[in-house]
Motif scaffolding. Sequence first.
Motif, PDB file in Angstrom:
ATOM      1  N   GLN A 165      70.736 -26.624 -42.365  1.00  0.00           N
ATOM      2  CA  GLN A 165      70.845 -27.927 -41.715  1.00  0.00           C
ATOM      3  C   GLN A 165      71.838 -27.823 -40.549  1.00  0.00           C
ATOM      4  OE1 GLN A 165      73.946 -29.114 -45.218  1.00  0.00           O
ATOM      5  NE2 GLN A 165      72.672 -30.752 -44.576  1.00  0.00           N
ATOM      6  N   GLY A 166      71.978 -28.912 -39.817  1.00  0.00           N
ATOM      7  CA  GLY A 166      72.907 -28.894 -38.687  1.00  0.00           C
ATOM      8  C   GLY A 166      72.269 -28.317 -37.448  1.00  0.00           C
ATOM      9  N   THR A 167      73.104 -28.034 -36.464  1.00  0.00           N
ATOM     10  CA  THR A 167      72.601 -27.585 -35.162  1.00  0.00           C
ATOM     11  C   THR A 167      73.408 -26.397 -34.666  1.00  0.00           C
ATOM     12  OG1 THR A 167      72.430 -29.963 -34.742  1.00  0.00           O
ATOM     13  CG2 THR A 167      71.863 -28.497 -32.937  1.00  0.00           C
ATOM     14  N   SER A 168      72.712 -25.498 -34.011  1.00  0.00           N
ATOM     15  CA  SER A 168      73.402 -24.347 -33.420  1.00  0.00           C
ATOM     16  C   SER A 168      74.316 -24.831 -32.294  1.00  0.00           C
ATOM     17  CB  SER A 168      72.364 -23.374 -32.870  1.00  0.00           C
ATOM     18  OG  SER A 168      73.012 -22.363 -32.140  1.00  0.00           O
ATOM     19  N   ILE A 169      75.519 -24.304 -32.239  1.00  0.00           N
ATOM     20  CA  ILE A 169      76.452 -24.726 -31.191  1.00  0.00           C
ATOM     21  C   ILE A 169      76.750 -23.605 -30.201  1.00  0.00           C
ATOM     22  CG2 ILE A 169      77.514 -26.567 -32.521  1.00  0.00           C
ATOM     23  CD1 ILE A 169      79.856 -24.609 -33.095  1.00  0.00           C
ATOM     24  N   GLY A 170      76.153 -22.447 -30.412  1.00  0.00           N
ATOM     25  CA  GLY A 170      76.340 -21.408 -29.413  1.00  0.00           C
ATOM     26  C   GLY A 170      76.901 -20.130 -29.982  1.00  0.00           C
ATOM     27  N   GLU A 171      77.309 -19.242 -29.089  1.00  0.00           N
ATOM     28  CA  GLU A 171      77.786 -17.930 -29.504  1.00  0.00           C
ATOM     29  C   GLU A 171      79.065 -17.554 -28.755  1.00  0.00           C
ATOM     30  OE1 GLU A 171      74.461 -15.443 -28.449  1.00  0.00           O
ATOM     31  OE2 GLU A 171      75.071 -15.413 -26.351  1.00  0.00           O
ATOM     32  N   LEU A 172      79.775 -16.603 -29.357  1.00  0.00           N
ATOM     33  CA  LEU A 172      80.951 -16.026 -28.698  1.00  0.00           C
ATOM     34  C   LEU A 172      80.750 -14.522 -28.647  1.00  0.00           C
ATOM     35  CD1 LEU A 172      83.920 -18.007 -30.337  1.00  0.00           C
ATOM     36  CD2 LEU A 172      83.013 -18.269 -28.034  1.00  0.00           C
ATOM     37  N   ARG A 173      81.045 -13.934 -27.497  1.00  0.00           N
ATOM     38  CA  ARG A 173      80.871 -12.497 -27.344  1.00  0.00           C
ATOM     39  C   ARG A 173      82.173 -11.845 -26.889  1.00  0.00           C
ATOM     40  NH1 ARG A 173      75.662 -10.635 -27.051  1.00  0.00           N
ATOM     41  NH2 ARG A 173      74.094 -12.244 -27.319  1.00  0.00           N
ATOM     42  N   PHE A 174      82.489 -10.730 -27.509  1.00  0.00           N
ATOM     43  CA  PHE A 174      83.677  -9.961 -27.146  1.00  0.00           C
ATOM     44  C   PHE A 174      83.271  -8.509 -26.926  1.00  0.00           C
ATOM     45  CE2 PHE A 174      86.965 -13.039 -28.367  1.00  0.00           C
ATOM     46  CZ  PHE A 174      86.258 -13.887 -29.211  1.00  0.00           C
ATOM     47  N   SER A 175      83.984  -7.843 -26.043  1.00  0.00           N
ATOM     48  CA  SER A 175      83.757  -6.401 -25.889  1.00  0.00           C
ATOM     49  C   SER A 175      85.029  -5.777 -25.334  1.00  0.00           C
ATOM     50  CB  SER A 175      82.584  -6.123 -24.949  1.00  0.00           C
ATOM     51  OG  SER A 175      82.858  -6.660 -23.678  1.00  0.00           O
ATOM     52  N   GLY A 176      85.141  -4.496 -25.482  1.00  0.00           N
ATOM     53  CA  GLY A 176      86.329  -3.809 -24.983  1.00  0.00           C
ATOM     54  C   GLY A 176      86.155  -2.321 -25.032  1.00  0.00           C
ATOM     55  N   LEU A 177      87.230  -1.636 -24.660  1.00  0.00           N
ATOM     56  CA  LEU A 177      87.221  -0.180 -24.674  1.00  0.00           C
ATOM     57  C   LEU A 177      88.392   0.309 -25.512  1.00  0.00           C
ATOM     58  CD1 LEU A 177      85.863   2.342 -23.364  1.00  0.00           C
ATOM     59  CD2 LEU A 177      87.632   2.242 -21.603  1.00  0.00           C
ATOM     60  N   ALA A 178      88.082   0.999 -26.619  1.00  0.00           N
ATOM     61  CA  ALA A 178      89.137   1.529 -27.483  1.00  0.00           C
ATOM     62  C   ALA A 178      89.529   2.915 -26.988  1.00  0.00           C
ATOM     63  CB  ALA A 178      88.644   1.585 -28.927  1.00  0.00           C
ATOM     64  N   GLU A 179      90.809   3.060 -26.593  1.00  0.00           N
ATOM     65  CA  GLU A 179      91.249   4.368 -26.074  1.00  0.00           C
ATOM     66  C   GLU A 179      91.269   5.413 -27.170  1.00  0.00           C
ATOM     67  OE1 GLU A 179      94.079   2.447 -22.624  1.00  0.00           O
ATOM     68  OE2 GLU A 179      94.972   3.697 -24.178  1.00  0.00           O
ATOM     69  N   LYS A 180      91.501   4.949 -28.374  1.00  0.00           N
ATOM     70  CA  LYS A 180      91.413   5.845 -29.533  1.00  0.00           C
ATOM     71  C   LYS A 180      90.927   5.009 -30.712  1.00  0.00           C
ATOM     72  CE  LYS A 180      96.270   5.050 -30.456  1.00  0.00           C
ATOM     73  NZ  LYS A 180      97.499   5.474 -30.986  1.00  0.00           N
ATOM     74  N   GLY A 181      90.517   5.653 -31.758  1.00  0.00           N
ATOM     75  CA  GLY A 181      90.039   4.918 -32.931  1.00  0.00           C
ATOM     76  C   GLY A 181      91.138   4.025 -33.484  1.00  0.00           C
ATOM     77  N   ALA A 182      90.795   2.792 -33.748  1.00  0.00           N
ATOM     78  CA  ALA A 182      91.827   1.849 -34.215  1.00  0.00           C
ATOM     79  C   ALA A 182      91.212   0.733 -35.045  1.00  0.00           C
ATOM     80  CB  ALA A 182      92.576   1.254 -33.026  1.00  0.00           C
ATOM     81  N   LEU A 183      92.096   0.087 -35.819  1.00  0.00           N
ATOM     82  CA  LEU A 183      91.669  -1.014 -36.694  1.00  0.00           C
ATOM     83  C   LEU A 183      91.950  -2.334 -35.991  1.00  0.00           C
ATOM     84  CD1 LEU A 183      90.712  -1.622 -39.642  1.00  0.00           C
ATOM     85  CD2 LEU A 183      93.124  -1.920 -40.203  1.00  0.00           C
ATOM     86  N   TYR A 184      90.933  -3.180 -35.913  1.00  0.00           N
ATOM     87  CA  TYR A 184      91.081  -4.484 -35.285  1.00  0.00           C
ATOM     88  C   TYR A 184      90.995  -5.565 -36.362  1.00  0.00           C
ATOM     89  CZ  TYR A 184      90.287  -2.212 -30.763  1.00  0.00           C
ATOM     90  OH  TYR A 184      90.400  -1.407 -29.646  1.00  0.00           O
ATOM     91  N   LYS A 185      91.846  -6.569 -36.217  1.00  0.00           N
ATOM     92  CA  LYS A 185      91.786  -7.699 -37.149  1.00  0.00           C
ATOM     93  C   LYS A 185      91.134  -8.870 -36.419  1.00  0.00           C
ATOM     94  CE  LYS A 185      95.294 -10.531 -38.378  1.00  0.00           C
ATOM     95  NZ  LYS A 185      96.559 -10.977 -39.001  1.00  0.00           N
ATOM     96  N   VAL A 186      90.170  -9.511 -37.067  1.00  0.00           N
ATOM     97  CA  VAL A 186      89.458 -10.633 -36.448  1.00  0.00           C
ATOM     98  C   VAL A 186      89.644 -11.892 -37.292  1.00  0.00           C
ATOM     99  CG1 VAL A 186      87.230 -11.480 -35.635  1.00  0.00           C
ATOM    100  CG2 VAL A 186      87.735  -9.037 -35.502  1.00  0.00           C
ATOM    101  N   GLU A 187      90.127 -12.946 -36.662  1.00  0.00           N
ATOM    102  CA  GLU A 187      90.283 -14.233 -37.358  1.00  0.00           C
ATOM    103  C   GLU A 187      89.281 -15.214 -36.797  1.00  0.00           C
ATOM    104  OE1 GLU A 187      95.092 -14.557 -38.219  1.00  0.00           O
ATOM    105  OE2 GLU A 187      94.229 -15.567 -36.486  1.00  0.00           O
TER     106      GLU A 187
END
Lengths: 506, 68
Positions: free
Chosen positions: A281-303
């Motif tokens: 139910q309800g309605t789509s409100i859209g999307e969010l897009r992120f991108s980047g370049l990791a200089e080395k392997g790393a852990l990202y936290k997303v809230e």
Amino acid sequence: MKITKFKNWPLNLKLRLVFGVFLLVILVLIFCLKVVPSGKASYKKTWTNNFFSARGTMLDFRPGIRLDSKAKSYLKIIAEPVYFNFYTPRSFSKAKITIKYFDNLAEATPIIELGLLKGGLNGNYELKPLQNKIIDDLKFSWDRIVDDGETLILQREKIYNNGLEFSADFSEGRLENCVGGPLSCAVFYNYNNDYKYQAPANNLTRSVKINQALRGEHQFFNYFNQGKWFLNFDFRDLNLNSGQEIVKVNIYLDNNLIASQNLTGLDLATRNDSFDNENRQGTSIGELRFSGLAEKGALYKVEIKAGNDIIIESIESSSDQLVFANKFWPVYSEGLKISTEAKFLSVKTFETESLGSIFLNEGKFELDKTYSSLLLEAKDEEKYLNELKLEKSGVLIELNGFIALPDTKFFKALPEKMDRFFSASGSASYLLSNYKSPKKEKNYKVASLEFDLNSAYLNNNYYSFVISVPGLELTEGGENYLGIKEIKIEVEGRSLGEKIISFIKK
Amino acid sequence: MKKLNEKQKEILKIFVREFFYFLSILVAAFFILDIVLKGLISAYLNLNLLFLLWLIIALIDLRFKAKK
């Protein structure tokens, strides 16, 4: 004009002068109470109210059902959490809170914490420990590596001689008597986490799209190898509540915010009455897009910060090494299977259609009440990863650990965080914490904590606090309780002189 | 109880009247300041009791005026 001497004034004028001066003194006093010229102030709350008592600066202890109103000389907390507001005449930069209390708590509720509401959307409470009986006991049975009043590091057996030796190994991601590194044998409690996750060599990841819909606020950890990364989110507004919902996604690297975007929900005239577990139910409100370049392997936290009116329709990531932390609320999810390393999970639902059986490994549990938490325990001690199967949709899962979906690769992003279920006979060999045991004062215990008020949420001159005793629930008889005798808050901020100087400099 | 003489009664009347004026200004100021300063006054002082005191003094002052 002839000015007569004061003693020759009529009585009414003399009295007016005296009362006028008294009024002036009161106004100056009020000015000082408001402005706090020294920049420091102290406020105390005791529970010895009499007829003449004013409102006080610490008030609104709620909800009332978690307090025993029969106790008059102290605040009797019989279930948690309990919230209260602290009124201040102006903003300050830091606060020291001292609580005098006594506890009649069972062994299953060894932890007492105090939290301050932080600013922002759906602000979280920054929790700090007042008391942790598990650590208080461990101090006598485990060896102390560091105990300087701020940091406490304990080891099960005496291996390291001092903090420097320990830190040298810990920072390199290895510890003695620890085959899998710190992740497998170190436990954190209120510790300033400088641990950096290290992926195994030749770590291969692939992109993944998680179509499992999730409801409300969530947090996850995603490991990206060196190179380009992306994260895409789709959201839906259920439109159960009035007003516009705001969705915010924050991405952190090494505890630094590196990206943030907002999305605004809908405020439609017609609203849905209740949540439908089966039909989207309800309605789509859209999307969010992120991108980047990791200089080395790393852990990202997303809230993902959102109210319960928001559905996270999908999450697409360039890496399938993705785990959810602490909370997981899947919807439209009948028969869903998830993996977790946590041995204890709490499940709850708000809809009667979601009541049903839940399987944790071989164990079967019945969730038969709405708005009531059910504690699940994984009995199989040998298993590293436990499997949870949800027969019905819309079950909220809370845990001290991580959750992976069938499409994603499970990994432990952070060392285990100690909770009330921690057992000293478990696999942990090291404990790292920022914790000071409470002091004993006659029949009471006294604990002090410091908070930074700069990032705290100040709403109409009120700061919000929470007293948390994990596991303290309403029971008949109310034999298990926490008694607060006195709360003292000492605040510090800029003095009047400093404010004037900074104003002149501008 | 020793009865007050006329002069003492007059002094008491003046005192009650001036105290009433003072309390009127104080109560009005406190109520306005409590709104402007978002609850600062009521955090430290029970304004209802102050209002009650003002009412009592007002009644005493009225009684003195009626006796004139």
